[in-house]
Design a protein around this motif. Structure first.
Motif, PDB file in Angstrom:
ATOM      1  N   SER A 131       0.213 -23.801  16.205  1.00  0.00           N
ATOM      2  CA  SER A 131       0.569 -22.910  17.305  1.00  0.00           C
ATOM      3  C   SER A 131       1.837 -23.381  18.007  1.00  0.00           C
ATOM      4  CB  SER A 131      -0.591 -22.822  18.298  1.00  0.00           C
ATOM      5  OG  SER A 131      -0.256 -22.005  19.399  1.00  0.00           O
ATOM      6  N   ARG A 186       5.875 -21.590  18.080  1.00  0.00           N
ATOM      7  CA  ARG A 186       6.563 -21.285  19.335  1.00  0.00           C
ATOM      8  C   ARG A 186       7.958 -21.911  19.400  1.00  0.00           C
ATOM      9  NH1 ARG A 186       1.077 -21.546  21.211  1.00  0.00           N
ATOM     10  NH2 ARG A 186       0.539 -19.727  22.491  1.00  0.00           N
ATOM     11  N   LEU A 223       9.763 -19.240  15.604  1.00  0.00           N
ATOM     12  CA  LEU A 223      10.091 -17.870  15.994  1.00  0.00           C
ATOM     13  C   LEU A 223      10.943 -17.187  14.925  1.00  0.00           C
ATOM     14  CD1 LEU A 223      10.858 -18.410  19.777  1.00  0.00           C
ATOM     15  CD2 LEU A 223       8.925 -17.148  18.818  1.00  0.00           C
ATOM     16  N   GLY A 241       1.512 -11.809  19.421  1.00  0.00           N
ATOM     17  CA  GLY A 241       2.080 -12.951  20.129  1.00  0.00           C
ATOM     18  C   GLY A 241       1.053 -13.925  20.684  1.00  0.00           C
TER      19      GLY A 241
END
Length: 305
Positions: free
Chosen positions: A150, A154, A159, A235
């Motif tokens: 996770s 980010r 991304l 998201g």
């Protein structure tokens, strides 16, 4: 009931890392890579071979994960160099990995019963306590894997990877190298599958060259089950991680219950297929209802003529 829960946790939690890798393929990159079936075994084979040579158990697990990541890079090179679709490149790599894994192991099966793995401190405990301790250790490892994944997704590179999976053209226009993020994604996915394989063989006490068959399919089924219950938004990475963990446990629960009801072990493939079909069908049905809900509400608001 307690035995069912413990069996489910002990057999389902080791697979969470592999299903996290399937999540990277299926939801982040938007593709399928069959080489995870082979790299699951690669992680177990490398970890088992090193463990039998006296290497510390934790290092064996890490070495197995690294070997899987290298094999994932091999799949990426086949895909990027020859422009073969990832699905086909993964199939070819999975076939090759069968021979590679057999070479690493030296034989179809390796026994680890005389070695000290990461679960060795719990061996002398009573059966129920041993299962609880194994499940606790696996749960801690799974939480660490999901948290790190996770956090990575980010980052700027994470991304870029997510953007490439959603819209490659837009990502390329923003200066993102598709080749790099795809190669990195395949390495992460296969490294996680190999990590799961290395943990699984130490838990089971043996490594088998056919142990990874169906990893991709079961991972997709588990992911769909978890998403069906938690319905994470694109998201919401924390909820996505919870869906992976929940789906893995529920997916394994179906198989444990099937065995408890008297089905033969040879019928588990059928149970897997039925579970996957049910998960996909229910997911599509829920999606259709969600799409029609605004229209139905609009019709209800229209004044009667």
């Amino acid at each position: 009931m307690l035995n069912v829960v413990l069996d489910t946790l002990v057999t389902g939690l080791p697979l969470v890392a592999a299903y996290a890798g399937v999540f990277v393929l299926f939801r982040v990159l938007g593709d399928f890579d069959l080489s995870v079936d082979g790299t699951f075994v690669t992680g177990g084979a490398v970890g088992a071979a090193l463990l039998l040579h006296g290497v510390p158990a934790v290092l064996c697990v890490l070495a197995g994960a690294l070997a899987g990541a290298v094999m994932g890079l091999g799949t990426a090179l086949v895909h990027l160099t020859l422009r073969i679709p990832i699905l086909l490149a993964g199939l070819v790599m999975s076939l090759a990995l069968f021979s590679v894994n057999l070479r690493i192991m030296g034989q179809p099966n390796l026994s680890l019963l005389t070695t000290a793995g990461v679960f060795q401190p719990f061996v002398d405990l009573p059966a129920t306590q041993r299962d609880l301790a194994d499940a606790g250790l696996l749960f801690a490892v799974d939480l660490a894997v999901l948290a790190l994944l996770s956090l990575f997704l980010r980052t700027e590179i994470g991304l870029a990877m997510r953007a490439t999976g959603i819209n490659p053209t837009m990502a390329r226009a923003q200066g993102v190298s598709r080749d790099f993020v795809v190669a990195l994604g395949l390495m992460i996915a296969n490294g996680l599958a190999a990590l799961a394989g290395a943990m699984t063989v130490q838990l089971q006490g043996f490594a088998d060259v056919n142990g990874g068959t169906g990893t991709l399919i079961s991972g997709v089924g588990a992911l769909l089950l978890g998403e069906l219950l938690l319905r994470p938004a694109p998201g919401r990475l924390g909820r996505a991680g919870a869906a992976i963990l929940t789906g893995a446990v529920l997916y394994q629960l179906v198989q444990v219950v099937a065995l408890r009801l008297g089905l033969a072990a040879t019928d588990l493939k059928l149970v897997t297929a039925v579970t996957l079909i049910a998960a996909v069908g229910t997911r599509l049905g829920v999606g259709s209802l969600s799409a029609w809900a605004p229209r139905l509400r609009a019709v209800d608001r229209e004044p009667a003529s």
